[in-house]
Design a protein around this motif. Structure first.
Motif, short mmCIF file in Angstrom:
data_model
loop_
_atom_site.label_atom_id
_atom_site.label_comp_id
_atom_site.label_asym_id
_atom_site.label_seq_id
_atom_site.Cartn_x
_atom_site.Cartn_y
_atom_site.Cartn_z
N ASN A 145 -37.78 11.82 17.24
CA ASN A 145 -39.35 12.05 17.01
C ASN A 145 -39.77 12.61 18.08
O ASN A 145 -41.15 12.67 18.17
N ASP A 146 -39.29 12.22 19.49
CA ASP A 146 -40.06 12.70 20.82
C ASP A 146 -39.99 14.02 20.97
O ASP A 146 -40.48 14.44 22.00
N ILE A 147 -39.15 14.73 20.22
CA ILE A 147 -39.18 16.23 20.44
C ILE A 147 -39.37 17.04 19.10
O ILE A 147 -39.63 16.60 18.06
N GLU A 148 -39.86 18.08 19.54
CA GLU A 148 -40.46 19.34 18.39
C GLU A 148 -38.81 19.82 18.10
O GLU A 148 -38.28 20.57 18.93
N LEU A 149 -38.37 19.63 16.69
CA LEU A 149 -36.91 20.60 16.66
C LEU A 149 -37.32 21.89 16.03
O LEU A 149 -38.34 22.14 15.69
N PRO A 150 -36.40 22.62 16.64
CA PRO A 150 -36.55 23.99 16.25
C PRO A 150 -36.54 24.31 14.63
O PRO A 150 -35.95 23.43 14.04
N SER A 151 -37.39 25.44 14.58
CA SER A 151 -37.27 25.54 12.92
C SER A 151 -35.98 25.98 12.31
O SER A 151 -35.68 25.54 11.07
N ARG A 152 -34.86 26.41 13.13
CA ARG A 152 -33.45 26.47 12.38
C ARG A 152 -32.93 25.14 11.96
O ARG A 152 -32.35 24.93 10.93
N VAL A 153 -33.41 24.09 13.01
CA VAL A 153 -32.91 22.57 12.45
C VAL A 153 -33.51 22.13 11.61
O VAL A 153 -33.13 21.47 10.69
N ARG A 154 -34.93 22.43 11.46
CA ARG A 154 -35.79 21.77 10.38
C ARG A 154 -35.44 22.44 8.97
O ARG A 154 -35.21 21.73 7.84
N ARG A 155 -35.01 23.69 8.95
CA ARG A 155 -34.36 24.30 7.55
C ARG A 155 -33.23 23.71 7.24
O ARG A 155 -32.80 23.11 6.04
N SER A 156 -32.38 23.35 8.13
CA SER A 156 -30.81 22.62 7.88
C SER A 156 -31.35 21.35 7.31
O SER A 156 -30.54 20.94 6.46
N VAL A 157 -32.14 20.52 7.99
CA VAL A 157 -32.37 19.17 7.29
C VAL A 157 -33.13 19.29 5.89
O VAL A 157 -32.58 18.61 5.17
#
Length: 125
Positions: A103-115
């Motif tokens: 939670n300390d980093i902002e995940l890239p949008s590609r990673v958020r879409r994968s999640v």
């Protein structure tokens, strides 16, 4: 990110043709693998061992950041697509190696879409 998981670690030592290595008890089963040839072989064994009685909702292939996925690994994962609920490719995130808490980093949008794809497959009715 996702609901709490039941992390089995590697089930390699539990794989046996005469028994299912896990009893999910209503929890979704997601197999996670690196994107290497040996990892694809292990993922195949895991999906095969689970497929008798347990529905694998998703196969998640995580990039290890060491370049392109080997063609043999891609082919092996491709053979598993019809045996799982879906295949999700998780991009490599270098920043995850540098923090203790995701939670300390902002995940890239590609990673958020994968999640989101994993969540959708895992908790689909």
């Amino acid at each position: 990110m996702l609901r709490p998981a039941w992390d089995l670690g590697s089930i390699h030592g539990l794989l046996s043709p005469d028994r299912v290595p896990v009893r999910p008890e209503g929890r979704p089963v997601v197999v996670v693998s690196r994107n290497t040839v040996p990892a694809a072989q292990h993922a195949t064994r895991a999906v095969t061992a689970l497929s008798g009685e347990v529905r694998v909702r998703a196969l998640v292939v995580v990039s290890d950041g060491a370049g392109a996925e080997p063609k043999d690994a891609t082919a092996r994962f491709g053979l598993l697509v019809d045996r799982v609920g879906g295949l999700v490719r998780m991009p490599f995130v270098p920043a995850l190696r540098q923090v203790d808490e995701v939670n300390d980093i902002e995940l890239p949008s590609r990673v958020r879409r994968s999640v989101e794809s994993i969540r959708g497959l895992a908790f689909a009715s």
